[in-house]
Design a protein around this motif. Structure first.
Motif, PDB file in Angstrom:
ATOM      1  N   ILE A  58      -4.185  -5.266   0.197  1.00  0.00           N
ATOM      2  CA  ILE A  58      -4.076  -3.807   0.189  1.00  0.00           C
ATOM      3  C   ILE A  58      -3.509  -3.373   1.545  1.00  0.00           C
ATOM      4  O   ILE A  58      -4.203  -3.460   2.561  1.00  0.00           O
ATOM      5  CB  ILE A  58      -5.439  -3.133  -0.046  1.00  0.00           C
ATOM      6  N   PRO A  59      -2.242  -2.915   1.589  1.00  0.00           N
ATOM      7  CA  PRO A  59      -1.694  -2.413   2.851  1.00  0.00           C
ATOM      8  C   PRO A  59      -2.034  -0.940   3.028  1.00  0.00           C
ATOM      9  O   PRO A  59      -1.921  -0.141   2.094  1.00  0.00           O
ATOM     10  CB  PRO A  59      -0.186  -2.625   2.678  1.00  0.00           C
ATOM     11  N   LEU A  60      -2.454  -0.574   4.234  1.00  0.00           N
ATOM     12  CA  LEU A  60      -2.861   0.794   4.525  1.00  0.00           C
ATOM     13  C   LEU A  60      -2.142   1.285   5.770  1.00  0.00           C
ATOM     14  O   LEU A  60      -1.854   0.509   6.683  1.00  0.00           O
ATOM     15  CB  LEU A  60      -4.371   0.868   4.766  1.00  0.00           C
ATOM     16  N   MET A  61      -1.840   2.568   5.800  1.00  0.00           N
ATOM     17  CA  MET A  61      -1.415   3.238   7.020  1.00  0.00           C
ATOM     18  C   MET A  61      -2.489   4.254   7.362  1.00  0.00           C
ATOM     19  O   MET A  61      -2.737   5.179   6.584  1.00  0.00           O
ATOM     20  CB  MET A  61      -0.061   3.924   6.847  1.00  0.00           C
ATOM     21  N   ASP A  62      -3.157   4.043   8.475  1.00  0.00           N
ATOM     22  CA  ASP A  62      -4.220   4.942   8.918  1.00  0.00           C
ATOM     23  C   ASP A  62      -5.289   5.124   7.850  1.00  0.00           C
ATOM     24  O   ASP A  62      -5.798   6.222   7.628  1.00  0.00           O
ATOM     25  CB  ASP A  62      -3.631   6.278   9.340  1.00  0.00           C
ATOM     26  N   GLY A  63      -5.613   4.023   7.174  1.00  0.00           N
ATOM     27  CA  GLY A  63      -6.699   4.025   6.209  1.00  0.00           C
ATOM     28  C   GLY A  63      -6.344   4.491   4.826  1.00  0.00           C
ATOM     29  O   GLY A  63      -7.208   4.525   3.947  1.00  0.00           O
ATOM     30  N   LEU A  64      -5.064   4.833   4.576  1.00  0.00           N
ATOM     31  CA  LEU A  64      -4.623   5.296   3.262  1.00  0.00           C
ATOM     32  C   LEU A  64      -3.583   4.332   2.709  1.00  0.00           C
ATOM     33  O   LEU A  64      -2.704   3.868   3.446  1.00  0.00           O
ATOM     34  CB  LEU A  64      -4.050   6.703   3.369  1.00  0.00           C
ATOM     35  N   PRO A  65      -3.629   4.000   1.406  1.00  0.00           N
ATOM     36  CA  PRO A  65      -2.771   2.939   0.860  1.00  0.00           C
ATOM     37  C   PRO A  65      -1.296   3.316   0.853  1.00  0.00           C
ATOM     38  O   PRO A  65      -0.928   4.479   0.677  1.00  0.00           O
ATOM     39  CB  PRO A  65      -3.299   2.751  -0.567  1.00  0.00           C
ATOM     40  N   ILE A  66      -0.439   2.300   1.027  1.00  0.00           N
ATOM     41  CA  ILE A  66       1.009   2.487   0.914  1.00  0.00           C
ATOM     42  C   ILE A  66       1.600   1.610  -0.179  1.00  0.00           C
ATOM     43  O   ILE A  66       2.813   1.639  -0.403  1.00  0.00           O
ATOM     44  CB  ILE A  66       1.726   2.203   2.249  1.00  0.00           C
ATOM     45  N   SER A  67       0.769   0.839  -0.876  1.00  0.00           N
ATOM     46  CA  SER A  67       1.247   0.068  -2.020  1.00  0.00           C
ATOM     47  C   SER A  67       1.415   0.991  -3.211  1.00  0.00           C
ATOM     48  O   SER A  67       0.866   2.099  -3.253  1.00  0.00           O
ATOM     49  CB  SER A  67       0.263  -1.048  -2.360  1.00  0.00           C
ATOM     50  N   ILE A  88      -4.807  -4.841   5.164  1.00  0.00           N
ATOM     51  CA  ILE A  88      -4.208  -4.714   6.492  1.00  0.00           C
ATOM     52  C   ILE A  88      -3.993  -3.232   6.750  1.00  0.00           C
ATOM     53  O   ILE A  88      -3.357  -2.547   5.948  1.00  0.00           O
ATOM     54  CB  ILE A  88      -2.871  -5.470   6.593  1.00  0.00           C
ATOM     55  N   ASN A  89      -4.525  -2.742   7.861  1.00  0.00           N
ATOM     56  CA  ASN A  89      -4.461  -1.323   8.191  1.00  0.00           C
ATOM     57  C   ASN A  89      -3.626  -1.125   9.450  1.00  0.00           C
ATOM     58  O   ASN A  89      -3.978  -1.624  10.516  1.00  0.00           O
ATOM     59  CB  ASN A  89      -5.869  -0.770   8.399  1.00  0.00           C
ATOM     60  N   PHE A  90      -2.502  -0.397   9.316  1.00  0.00           N
ATOM     61  CA  PHE A  90      -1.615  -0.101  10.434  1.00  0.00           C
ATOM     62  C   PHE A  90      -1.960   1.296  10.958  1.00  0.00           C
ATOM     63  O   PHE A  90      -1.875   2.279  10.211  1.00  0.00           O
ATOM     64  CB  PHE A  90      -0.154  -0.156   9.985  1.00  0.00           C
ATOM     65  N   VAL A  91      -2.340   1.384  12.236  1.00  0.00           N
ATOM     66  CA  VAL A  91      -2.883   2.621  12.788  1.00  0.00           C
ATOM     67  C   VAL A  91      -1.967   3.156  13.886  1.00  0.00           C
ATOM     68  O   VAL A  91      -1.685   2.479  14.872  1.00  0.00           O
ATOM     69  CB  VAL A  91      -4.300   2.397  13.340  1.00  0.00           C
ATOM     70  N   MET A  92      -1.521   4.406  13.713  1.00  0.00           N
ATOM     71  CA  MET A  92      -0.671   5.066  14.698  1.00  0.00           C
ATOM     72  C   MET A  92      -1.501   5.629  15.857  1.00  0.00           C
ATOM     73  O   MET A  92      -2.680   5.921  15.690  1.00  0.00           O
ATOM     74  CB  MET A  92       0.095   6.216  14.044  1.00  0.00           C
TER      75      MET A  92
END
Length: 742
Positions: free
Chosen positions: A174-183, A222-226
């Motif tokens: 599950i890919p996330l940006m700032d805790g929200l999914p991008i899949s 994986i969570n990508f955080v700005m």
């Protein structure tokens, strides 16, 4: 190394239990997962265990006094930064108040270490002094995360064998940006939207350890955080260039005014490509805007937009990959195969704090248009929407600390897809298929950590998922292939976390995971394929991690007993496409280990030192008494993968050293175990200067010996020497970059 080749069957499970006792008795057993730091220093870890006697009531944690960009610049000039009194309330939007919605790097590190299983946090100091071209630049040193480059920035990513037979696209994480999914709502995701220059840190949750975000797939999350405007430089710019026409520029701005803060970064990159017909270019925008209503209430809006244009060189035979690695598959060239994507995502996340309880909730909408001429011309629009709510309660109950996390996730969406014949040169021919794919996903989860001792927590949790996959066939010339399938997996978990001292931990867990099929395969192409079942697994895991001034380690041993593993097998008649099949029983087991050790300190100057860093992944993935394949190894993944470096670091910010990537043993490209990918080793070197502010720069050379090797293989049932399954690895390349921050 030879012992690791032996199949670890039932005895492996017993070994896990025995090893747990051994770990608990000895701190010397600690070869472990890499915690590679900034060029200047290795920040210590703090594993917090509350003192129950001294704290009858758990108070809400004050946000760290990192402050905004102005405070950071003051510190860099040597000016003192006023620190708030611990626990004291502050006016909303002041320099001393960090974001409620986005933890700082150190806060996130402490939070992630509450997980009784394999996790990692990678700070931007570990990947921004590089070309920052692909996800491998960001996560390539995390043990257990296997990233195999296809071409340019495109890669296959797998954690503990998730989606390991994928030809294109990725699933099982599950890919996330700032805790929200991008899949997409069906679980498929691309990597093009990932821009390593945009993030402050990246969180990796392996397997069911991702329950914090309601994820329970085999690979985890994986969570990508700005950054936010409260912890980002006011201005940052960089330019990178290198071999094969690579050029990238990026600019960001950030700041705050009273209760408002903002951060925005834009990047553009292009690459001619190592191989023929592999040119790519991409532009990305990532931004967030926050508003603090009070010290205990904050909302943040996100905007992510991207444009990607790329040619696809295609897989070739093994001989072609090694003899003429820069050549493309001629069929791909004739068809002018491409992958072109435009996407926009708008999201919001809000955090409210009520004494011992924190409430997070948010929503997102994603629009994506994919123009994808391959053997057919795929033209589809993705519309996804969803939301989440999570409650975290951390308090003393009956004299014992208890931390409860509960939440619900909703992710729904449609894919409106038309498929045309590609009659050559990326030209649309007659309509070949037309579908409307609808996905519904509703999950509820909970995880409770009860501290039976001040430094020992028993962690139990579970997730229930209701998922629906509905296909409406709108092209009936070849029959009606409509279908609908619902899945309702339940996934419990139990674990133990022991903070041995403030610098190291021991953990273990047993968990279930589940994964439903994605739509990019022929899930409803025939009556038989409507019987594709969800993949389920039971995973046993033990491990330890720690961070000390001159030593870091992280090691996990795991075994996953899998039922109905989703294999994506490519057909020789339609290369580039694959069909999902359920394997019966399979086993994924292995070791994820990393180590960082400082040595030869103060050799040339005060406080300089050499670091030895290593990340090792052992993967024993195989069928388990399959009626056709017996106990054959599963294809497309190496048994051993190792990265190691010796890096000199000076206190003034200079660093330099060699590193290697080594795959010491061949792996198979097919279920029949007839065709192998040969071992290889790559020699690399980097040097640079980074003081953390002002100007910095680097030079990095990769594959210095110009080794010819295969980086990726797609999977088939039985391969021959004529099977076009392979992507050659990149040849010798040199990159350099400059960055300024103020």
């Amino acid at each position: 190394m030879e012992r690791l080749k032996v199949s670890m069957s039932v005895s492996f499970r017993r070994a896990l239990l025995a090893s747990a006792a051994a770990i608990a008795c000895s701190a010397s057993w600690s070869p472990s997962a890499l915690a590679r730091s900034s060029p200047n220093s290795l920040p210590p870890v703090t594993v917090q265990a509350p003192d129950q006697a001294a704290r009858p009531v758990v108070q809400p944690k004050p946000r760290a006094a990192i402050g905004g960009s102005r405070a950071m610049r003051a510190a860099s000039r040597g000016a003192p930064i006023a620190q708030p009194v611990a626990g004291a309330a502050q006016p909303a939007g002041t320099a001393g108040s960090a974001s409620l919605t986005v933890p700082t790097t150190e806060q996130a590190r402490q939070d992630i270490q509450r997980t009784p299983g394999g996790v990692a946090l990678v700070a931007d100091t570990e990947f921004k002094n590089s070309p920052a071209n692909s996800i491998k630049d960001a996560l390539g040193w995390v043990p257990g995360v296997l990233i195999q480059q296809r071409w340019g920035p495109d890669a296959r990513i797998s954690i503990r064998g998730s989606g390991l037979s994928r030809a294109y696209g990725n699933r099982g994480i599950i890919p996330l940006m700032d805790g929200l999914p991008i899949s997409t709502a069906d679980g498929l995701f691309d990597l093009f939207e990932i821009d390593p220059t945009a993030y402050r840190y990246v969180e990796v949750y392996k397997g069911a350890n991702a329950l914090r975000y309601g994820a329970n797939s085999l690979g985890g999350a994986i969570n990508f955080v700005m950054p936010t405007g409260r912890n980002a430089p006011e201005f940052e710019a960089r330019i990178d260039g290198g071999s094969f026409g690579y050029l990238k520029s990026a600019t960001s701005v950030g700041g705050f005014a009273g209760p408002f803060d903002w951060y925005m970064t834009m990047s553009a990159q292009r690459e001619d490509g190592y191989r023929e017909h592999s040119k790519t270019d991409a532009e990305r925008l990532n931004a967030n805007f926050g508003y603090q209503f009070s010290p205990d209430a904050e909302t943040r809006f996100y905007l992510n937009a991207g444009r990607w244009r790329s040619e696809i060189p295609g897989e070739v035979t093994k001989d072609a990959a090694l003899m003429t690695p820069r050549a493309a598959n001629p069929v791909w060239v004739q068809q002018d195969q491409q992958r072109n994507i435009d996407s926009v995502r708008v999201a919001n996340k809000t955090t409210l704090r009520f004494d011992e309880t924190t409430v997070d909730f948010g929503a997102s909408v994603l629009e994506r248009h994919v123009m994808h001429p391959i053997y057919q011309w795929l033209d589809f629009h993705v519309h996804d929407y969803g939301g989440f709510a999570r409650v975290t309660d951390d308090r003393i109950i009956g004299g014992y600390r208890n931390r409860l996390v509960t939440g619900v996730n909703i992710q729904n969406g449609t894919i409106d897809i038309n498929q045309y014949w590609n009659i050559g040169a990326a030209t649309k021919g007659p309509l070949a298929a037309s579908y409307l794919w609808k996905s519904q996903n509703v999950s509820a989860y909970g995880e409770n950590s009860f501290f039976v001792l001040p430094n020992v927590a028993v962690v139990a949790g579970a997730q229930f998922l209701h998922a629906v996959r509905d296909q409406q066939d709108r092209f009936l010339a070849n029959g009606d292939q409509s279908g609908r399938r619902a899945y309702n997996p339940f996934s419990p978990k139990i674990g133990l976390l022991w903070d041995v001292d403030p610098t190291w931990q021991v953990y273990g867990n047993i968990s279930r995971s589940a994964e439903v099929p994605t739509y990019d395969v022929t899930t409803f192409a025939s009556p038989a394929s409507t019987d594709i079942n969800a993949q389920t697994a039971t995973t046993y895991e033990i491990g330890t991690r720690g961070r000390r001034p001159d030593l870091t380690w992280d090691v996990s041993l795991y075994r996953s007993d899998i039922r109905n593993e989703l294999q994506c097998l490519t057909s020789p008649s339609t290369p580039g496409a694959c069909t999902i099949r359920n394997a019966d029983r399979t086993v994924h087991q292995g070791v994820e280990a990393g180590l960082g050790v400082a040595f030869l300190k103060s050799t040339f100057a005060q406080e300089d030192r050499f670091w030895f860093n290593v990340a090792y992944t052992y993967s024993d993935f195989r069928f388990d008494g399959d009626a056709t394949w017996g106990n054959n190894q599963l294809p497309a993944v190496p048994a051993h993968w190792l990265r190691a470096e010796v890096l000199y670091k000076h206190a003034n910010g200079f660093y330099a050293g060699p590193n290697v990537e080594w795959m010491p043993q061949a792996f198979f490209a097919d279920n029949a175990n007839t065709l192998t990918v040969d071992p290889y080793a790559l020699l690399n070197f980097k040097l640079g200067y980074d003081r953390g502010t002002g100007w910095s720069g680097y030079i990095e050379a990769r594959n210095l010996l110009d080794k010819r090797y295969i980086s990726t293989a797609i999977a088939v049932e039985t391969a021959t020497a004529a099977s076009a399954l392979f992507n050659p690895g990149m040849g010798r390349a040199v990159y350099a970059g400059l960055r300024t921050r103020w």
